[in-house]
Design an enzyme around this catalytic site. Structure first.
Site, PDB file in Angstrom:
ATOM      1  N   HIS A   1       0.856  -1.207   0.000  1.00 57.07           N
ATOM      2  CA  HIS A   1       0.000   0.000   0.000  1.00 57.07           C
ATOM      3  C   HIS A   1       0.885   1.248   0.000  1.00 57.07           C
ATOM      4  O   HIS A   1       1.447   1.610   1.030  1.00 57.07           O
ATOM      5  CB  HIS A   1      -0.884  -0.029   1.258  1.00 57.07           C
ATOM      6  CG  HIS A   1      -1.851   1.110   1.382  1.00 57.07           C
ATOM      7  ND1 HIS A   1      -3.148   0.927   1.848  1.00 57.07           N
ATOM      8  CD2 HIS A   1      -1.747   2.442   1.152  1.00 57.07           C
ATOM      9  CE1 HIS A   1      -3.769   2.087   1.884  1.00 57.07           C
ATOM     10  NE2 HIS A   1      -2.939   3.026   1.478  1.00 57.07           N
TER      11      HIS A   1
ATOM     12  N   HIS B   1       1.324   5.447  -1.715  1.00 54.95           N
ATOM     13  CA  HIS B   1       0.856   6.576  -2.525  1.00 54.95           C
ATOM     14  C   HIS B   1       2.079   7.217  -3.169  1.00 54.95           C
ATOM     15  O   HIS B   1       2.950   7.732  -2.448  1.00 54.95           O
ATOM     16  CB  HIS B   1       0.138   7.611  -1.649  1.00 54.95           C
ATOM     17  CG  HIS B   1      -1.049   7.047  -0.934  1.00 54.95           C
ATOM     18  ND1 HIS B   1      -2.326   7.120  -1.439  1.00 54.95           N
ATOM     19  CD2 HIS B   1      -1.160   6.369   0.238  1.00 54.95           C
ATOM     20  CE1 HIS B   1      -3.167   6.524  -0.608  1.00 54.95           C
ATOM     21  NE2 HIS B   1      -2.495   6.054   0.416  1.00 54.95           N
ATOM     22  N   LEU B   2       2.119   7.208  -4.494  1.00 53.62           N
ATOM     23  CA  LEU B   2       3.294   7.786  -5.180  1.00 53.62           C
ATOM     24  C   LEU B   2       2.994   9.139  -5.810  1.00 53.62           C
ATOM     25  O   LEU B   2       3.903   9.800  -6.308  1.00 53.62           O
ATOM     26  CB  LEU B   2       3.827   6.807  -6.242  1.00 53.62           C
ATOM     27  CG  LEU B   2       4.369   5.472  -5.695  1.00 53.62           C
ATOM     28  CD1 LEU B   2       4.817   4.563  -6.840  1.00 53.62           C
ATOM     29  CD2 LEU B   2       5.520   5.691  -4.716  1.00 53.62           C
TER      30      LEU B   2
ATOM     31  N   ASN C   1      -5.599   7.104  -5.593  1.00 59.49           N
ATOM     32  CA  ASN C   1      -6.332   8.323  -5.188  1.00 59.49           C
ATOM     33  C   ASN C   1      -5.581   9.592  -5.552  1.00 59.49           C
ATOM     34  O   ASN C   1      -5.401  10.491  -4.733  1.00 59.49           O
ATOM     35  CB  ASN C   1      -6.653   8.291  -3.681  1.00 59.49           C
ATOM     36  CG  ASN C   1      -5.411   8.377  -2.812  1.00 59.49           C
ATOM     37  OD1 ASN C   1      -4.335   7.915  -3.224  1.00 59.49           O
ATOM     38  ND2 ASN C   1      -5.534   8.960  -1.638  1.00 59.49           N
TER      39      ASN C   1
ATOM     40  N   LYS D   1      -9.489  -0.254  -5.182  1.00 58.85           N
ATOM     41  CA  LYS D   1      -9.457   0.349  -3.842  1.00 58.85           C
ATOM     42  C   LYS D   1     -10.739   1.106  -3.546  1.00 58.85           C
ATOM     43  O   LYS D   1     -11.203   1.908  -4.354  1.00 58.85           O
ATOM     44  CB  LYS D   1      -8.266   1.323  -3.765  1.00 58.85           C
ATOM     45  CG  LYS D   1      -8.134   2.068  -2.456  1.00 58.85           C
ATOM     46  CD  LYS D   1      -7.634   1.162  -1.338  1.00 58.85           C
ATOM     47  CE  LYS D   1      -7.760   1.801   0.023  1.00 58.85           C
ATOM     48  NZ  LYS D   1      -6.773   2.827   0.281  1.00 58.85           N
TER      49      LYS D   1
ATOM     50  N   HIS E   1     -10.431   0.705   2.493  1.00 51.63           N
ATOM     51  CA  HIS E   1     -10.211   1.678   3.548  1.00 51.63           C
ATOM     52  C   HIS E   1     -11.394   1.435   4.482  1.00 51.63           C
ATOM     53  O   HIS E   1     -12.499   1.918   4.249  1.00 51.63           O
ATOM     54  CB  HIS E   1     -10.205   3.107   2.987  1.00 51.63           C
ATOM     55  CG  HIS E   1      -9.856   4.114   4.027  1.00 51.63           C
ATOM     56  ND1 HIS E   1      -8.750   4.912   3.958  1.00 51.63           N
ATOM     57  CD2 HIS E   1     -10.459   4.421   5.203  1.00 51.63           C
ATOM     58  CE1 HIS E   1      -8.693   5.683   5.043  1.00 51.63           C
ATOM     59  NE2 HIS E   1      -9.734   5.401   5.799  1.00 51.63           N
TER      60      HIS E   1
ATOM     61  N   HIS F   1      -4.378  -0.794   6.306  1.00 50.36           N
ATOM     62  CA  HIS F   1      -3.912  -0.039   7.483  1.00 50.36           C
ATOM     63  C   HIS F   1      -4.744  -0.294   8.741  1.00 50.36           C
ATOM     64  O   HIS F   1      -5.325   0.623   9.313  1.00 50.36           O
ATOM     65  CB  HIS F   1      -3.796   1.464   7.187  1.00 50.36           C
ATOM     66  CG  HIS F   1      -4.854   2.036   6.287  1.00 50.36           C
ATOM     67  ND1 HIS F   1      -6.199   1.912   6.539  1.00 50.36           N
ATOM     68  CD2 HIS F   1      -4.757   2.724   5.135  1.00 50.36           C
ATOM     69  CE1 HIS F   1      -6.872   2.517   5.575  1.00 50.36           C
ATOM     70  NE2 HIS F   1      -6.032   3.009   4.703  1.00 50.36           N
TER      71      HIS F   1
ATOM     72  N   ASP G   1       1.452   2.613   3.622  1.00 50.16           N
ATOM     73  CA  ASP G   1       0.570   3.778   3.476  1.00 50.16           C
ATOM     74  C   ASP G   1       1.380   5.071   3.453  1.00 50.16           C
ATOM     75  O   ASP G   1       0.912   6.108   3.926  1.00 50.16           O
ATOM     76  CB  ASP G   1      -0.505   3.816   4.572  1.00 50.16           C
ATOM     77  CG  ASP G   1      -1.652   4.739   4.208  1.00 50.16           C
ATOM     78  OD1 ASP G   1      -1.762   5.140   3.031  1.00 50.16           O
ATOM     79  OD2 ASP G   1      -2.454   5.074   5.117  1.00 50.16           O
TER      80      ASP G   1
ATOM     81  N   HIS H   1       2.792  14.598   1.469  1.00 48.86           N
ATOM     82  CA  HIS H   1       2.110  15.884   1.216  1.00 48.86           C
ATOM     83  C   HIS H   1       3.168  16.973   1.299  1.00 48.86           C
ATOM     84  O   HIS H   1       4.115  16.866   2.083  1.00 48.86           O
ATOM     85  CB  HIS H   1       1.043  16.150   2.288  1.00 48.86           C
ATOM     86  CG  HIS H   1      -0.146  15.259   2.198  1.00 48.86           C
ATOM     87  ND1 HIS H   1      -1.183  15.470   1.317  1.00 48.86           N
ATOM     88  CD2 HIS H   1      -0.466  14.130   2.869  1.00 48.86           C
ATOM     89  CE1 HIS H   1      -2.098  14.526   1.460  1.00 48.86           C
ATOM     90  NE2 HIS H   1      -1.687  13.683   2.393  1.00 48.86           N
TER      91      HIS H   1
HETATM   92  C1  NCD Z   1      -3.819   8.974   2.309  1.00 47.94           C
HETATM   93  C2  NCD Z   1      -3.370  10.023   1.280  1.00 47.94           C
HETATM   94  O1  NCD Z   1      -2.836  11.069   1.699  1.00 47.94           O
HETATM   95  O2  NCD Z   1      -3.526   9.785   0.089  1.00 47.94           O
HETATM   96  N1  NCD Z   1      -3.855   9.548   3.609  1.00 47.94           N
HETATM   97  C3  NCD Z   1      -3.831   8.893   4.790  1.00 47.94           C
HETATM   98  O3  NCD Z   1      -3.998   9.565   5.828  1.00 47.94           O
HETATM   99  N2  NCD Z   1      -3.602   7.617   4.900  1.00 47.94           N
HETATM  100  C4  NCD Z   1      -5.127   8.405   1.893  1.00 47.94           C
HETATM  101  C5  NCD Z   1      -5.495   7.153   2.661  1.00 47.94           C
HETATM  102  O4  NCD Z   1      -4.904   6.093   2.432  1.00 47.94           O
HETATM  103  O5  NCD Z   1      -6.375   7.233   3.520  1.00 47.94           O
HETATM  104 ZN    ZN Z   2      -3.391   4.989   1.841  1.00 52.10          ZN
END
Ligand code: NCD
Ligand code: ZN
Length: 357
Positions: free
Chosen positions: A14, A16-17, A42, A102, A139, A181, A253, A257
């Site tokens: 899991h 996020h790239l 996402n 997802k 989720h 998660h 996860d 940001h």
């Molecule tokens: C994730 C994101 O920033 O894309 N944020 C998070 O708090 N885990 C989205 C997600 O997996 O809920």
């Molecule tokens: Zn995530």
């Protein structure tokens, strides 16, 4: 206790790239530490067609440093536009092989505005996924209940485990499901009882293994969904991973940001942990005297669930203290602060394991 460990190269179930400059900054870090990863869809706009997934995959591969082999495994976002035809197409893999779909509950987290309020509404898509063996990544939080009331964010996962997951399992007995998660005692107990390696699995992040609500509430770097829960929840999740069950795997996860969003009020949801995740997982397993279970959790159980090869490469970790002191900076000059940073984390944090170069 040993102070060196060699394991097969980890697999991130899991991650996020993102896209653009952020993607170019974080992808090489994940690719250095993991052989492969399940890439979350996402982005904004979301990845909801095989064509978009193909284009996204190309962008990720384009960000890999020369000579680095890393396999991004693509997913689709369960938006209302997703149809059974997309599932068939993704499973066939002609345009882009899709490894999972997802589900984000509407409004619960970063870029979840395209999700269903309840996963149970997505009937036709779920039927098709069950038929073709496409895994559903959940989720697993109830954000808004059936009466349109917002649920306390600390209770969302509990409500999902009690009210939604049993119905989903009953209505789609052959659907492959991963609870993402996992963060609570009740979810850990549910998995202990009902988990099955090829059917119902769960991923666990480093931050839900390390921290407790009381320590992190005022710390923006640790603000994420699901929220970090009580010490009792964390301790049960630690116990779960230390059991070495074949249906529990590492899903970082890691969710970067820019600092402008992380240090805003409220801070964006998402913990950026890829620079230190493997090391932190190792630290937790060491603390639990369970280093013999680390390889299954980090490198084997994830690929097995998704039906891909376990890495033939290995990494070695050594027990040696170090600290996270620098942000990752994008080629546009934007800083992204990793979890554990000495200035912005909990304060003077020390990581006890290091990957041997
Ligand atoms: C994730 C994101 O920033 O894309 N944020 C998070 O708090 N885990 C989205 C997600 O997996 O809920
Ligand atoms: Zn995530």
């Amino acid at each position: 206790m040993s102070d060196t460990i060699t394991i097969k190269k980890p697999f991130d179930s899991h991650v996020h790239l993102r896209r653009g400059a952020m993607l170019r900054a974080v992808t090489p870090i994940t690719a250095e530490k993991f052989c492969s990863a399940i890439v979350m869809p996402n982005t904004d706009p979301p990845i909801e067609t095989c064509e978009q997934a193909a284009e996204y995959k190309k962008e990720i591969l384009g960000a890999l440093p020369r000579g680095v082999s890393f396999e991004p495994l693509m997913t689709l976002y369960l938006t209302k536009n997703l149809t059974p035809v997309d599932i068939e197409k993704g499973a066939a893999g002609d345009v882009c092989e899709i490894h999972a779909v997802k589900s984000y509950p509407y409004g619960a987290t970063t870029n979840s505005q395209w999700g269903y309020r309840s996963i149970l509404e997505a009937k036709d898509v779920l039927k098709k996924m069950e038929e073709v063996g496409m895994p559903l990544l959940l989720h697993g939080e109830v954000h808004v209940d059936e009466n349109e009331h917002e649920v306390d964010a600390y209770e969302g996962e509990k409500r999902f485990i009690e009210d939604v997951l049993p119905r989903l399992l009953e209505q789609y007995p052959n659907l492959k499901i991963s609870l993402e998660h996992l963060s609570t005692k009740i979810a850990a107990e549910f998995l202990e009882k009902n988990g099955k390696a090829d059917k119902l699995v769960a991923t666990v992040t480093p931050h839900h293994l390390l921290y407790a609500r009381e320590d992190v509430e005022s710390k923006p770097l640790l603000r994420c969904k699901p929220l970090i829960k009580s010490a009792a929840d964390r301790d049960k999740v630690r116990e779960l991973v230390a059991e070495g069950l074949p249906f529990i795997s590492a899903g970082t996860d890691s969710a970067p940001h820019p600092e402008s969003k992380k240090f805003a009020s409220p801070a964006a949801f998402g913990v950026f942990n890829s620079p230190v995740a493997v090391e932190l997982y190792t630290q937790v397993f060491d603390e639990m005297n369970a280093l013999d279970k680390l390889e299954g959790f980090l490198s084997v159980n994830g690929p097995r669930f998704f039906g891909v090869e376990v890495s033939t490469e290995t990494i070695t970790l050594v027990k040696k203290d170090w600290q996270v002191t620098e942000p990752v900076t994008t080629d546009e000059g934007i800083n992204i602060w990793p979890i554990g940073d000495v200035k912005h984390g909990l304060g003077n944090e020390t990581v006890h394991w290091q990957i041997k170069q």
